[in-house]
Scaffold this motif. Sequence first.
Motif, mmCIF file in Angstrom:
data_model
loop_
_atom_site.group_PDB
_atom_site.id
_atom_site.type_symbol
_atom_site.label_atom_id
_atom_site.label_comp_id
_atom_site.label_asym_id
_atom_site.label_seq_id
_atom_site.Cartn_x
_atom_site.Cartn_y
_atom_site.Cartn_z
ATOM 1 N N GLY A 1 0.839 -1.190 0.000
ATOM 2 C CA GLY A 1 0.000 0.000 0.000
ATOM 3 C C GLY A 1 0.872 1.238 0.000
ATOM 4 N N LEU B 1 -6.701 -3.141 -0.449
ATOM 5 C CA LEU B 1 -5.445 -3.817 -0.774
ATOM 6 C C LEU B 1 -5.634 -5.328 -0.884
ATOM 7 C CD1 LEU B 1 -2.520 -2.161 1.233
ATOM 8 C CD2 LEU B 1 -2.957 -2.069 -1.226
ATOM 9 N N CYS C 1 -1.053 1.553 -4.813
ATOM 10 C CA CYS C 1 -0.592 0.205 -4.522
ATOM 11 C C CYS C 1 0.618 -0.099 -5.389
ATOM 12 C CB CYS C 1 -1.693 -0.802 -4.812
ATOM 13 S SG CYS C 1 -2.332 -0.662 -6.488
#
Lengths: 233, 328
Positions: free
Chosen positions: B256, B265, B300
């Motif tokens: 993340g 996530l 991400c």
Amino acid sequence: MSGTASASNSDPSPARAHPDAGSGGGPDEGLDAAFFLRWLAAVAAAVDREADHLTELDAAIGDADHGSNLRRGFTAVATALDADPPGTPGAVLALAGRQLISTVGGASGPLYGTLLRRTGKELGDARRVSVAELGAALRAGVAAVAQLGGSAPGDKTMLDALVPGADALGAPDAAGDPFGAARAAAEEGARATEALRARKGRASYLGERSVGHLDPGASSSALLFATLAEVAR
Amino acid sequence: MLINVPDTVVADALRGMAATHPELTVDVEGRVIVRRDAPVAGKVALVSGGGSGHEPLHGGFVGTGMLDAACPGEVFTSPVPHQMVKAAAAVDSGQGVLFVVKNYTGDVLNFDMAMELAEDEGVRVAKVLVDDDVAVTDSTHTAGRRGTGATLFVEKIAGAAAEEGAPLERVEAIARQVNASSRSFGVALSACSTPAKGGPTFALPDGELELGVGIHGEPGRERRPMMTSREIADFSVDAVLEDLRPTNPVLLLVGGAGATPLLELYGFAAEVHRVLAERGVPVLRSLVGNYVTSLDMAGCAVTLCQADEELLRLWDAPVRTPALRWGL
């Protein structure tokens, strides 16, 4: 002083040209430690004044911290020089360089630190130096920056202002006003970075997108020569 | 922002680290975090560092089986040489020190200066550069690939080798192997804001994302209209595989950027596992969470490290740090 002075320079007769050589050359001639203390105080003030602008330039193609990092470094330089002012030009620059290395971080700390340390080292322990000697020493300092950063003029870095500035300072045709010529050359070099594509540092990740922005390092480098011209006046 | 004043952000966080983790020695003034039992007799020491703003990297990885010391710089600014010299002196048992350096111009210059100074003081120092980000072309026209998520794999696996008593040359070789076996690709859904600037460091309009973003918000390959988690996973994994072309199974980090919730996530991790299965790449171990972050950036990153039996064994070895802990 050694032959390294010509390393970054295309001028065929760099170190031997003394613009002020005919003005007597006695013990009171040339630039003393007080001159260099005034210069670095002026740099600290200019960096403080321009910090937000430098950070804005850095935000466009870097990581938005050039102004704040240099302000932290040159504030530390001014404090150290105030507390214990060295007696020779070389020692003033060497102390300033060490302060930058130990307080700035990032790429600009080692690069600016090396510039001043190496320039100071070239000046040795002379109590006074001529403009030509300063020009030659600065060129050695600039060559050290180029070596450390692995870069060359045209890469859109501080060298694009430092190289023309240092070259102009010692050039024979600048005998009338070498400091003004150096300032003009450095500022022109910094302006010209707008059209360049970055090949070094964080801006290089942008590739073509770095074109159209002034390089923050070249812009701060031009301040060194602008303040030098102010102090010399 | 949850701060007092921008100038004290790093020092404030270090005071918090000191209060929270008595197993660490935190020098707030000197900006060095050291495991309390250092120097560990007979052990090679690992020292890393970099700009702050990527927490828990690096301070959160100091402890048994990973780093011996970490040197935090200002936000997104490399530390200064004196920090690394101080750290090296504090952790060297006589077996030498490995510097783990992310490939950014500032980090490289400051660690190189530190290396010279530490060697002058009689400490044997080796260095490994981490440069795993496939979004940047590694050519003479750039500063080279950026160091991102693979830093976690390098610090964990080389740290385990050091903990087992491997000599400096071996720890260095393993660190290089891990870096050479790792690739990353990151995506930003929003820009990050530095305390000094007080606002976003780049402009990323709502409804757009930056593919290939760096961990300081550096631009990546391209900007596109918002994509689904599935589409981002396809794009990111393929970008990594195109470069890595793994012949061994992989360790997976789904990282993340700092402001993306774990709920999202894990959903993204499911998509990453799906793509890897479709591409025929077996996953040996995976980790999901905020480990190499970019302040408050939403986004991400996918990091793959292809692992032989030795790397897998070292990955599984016990570790006890603030941010990574198993087997102890």
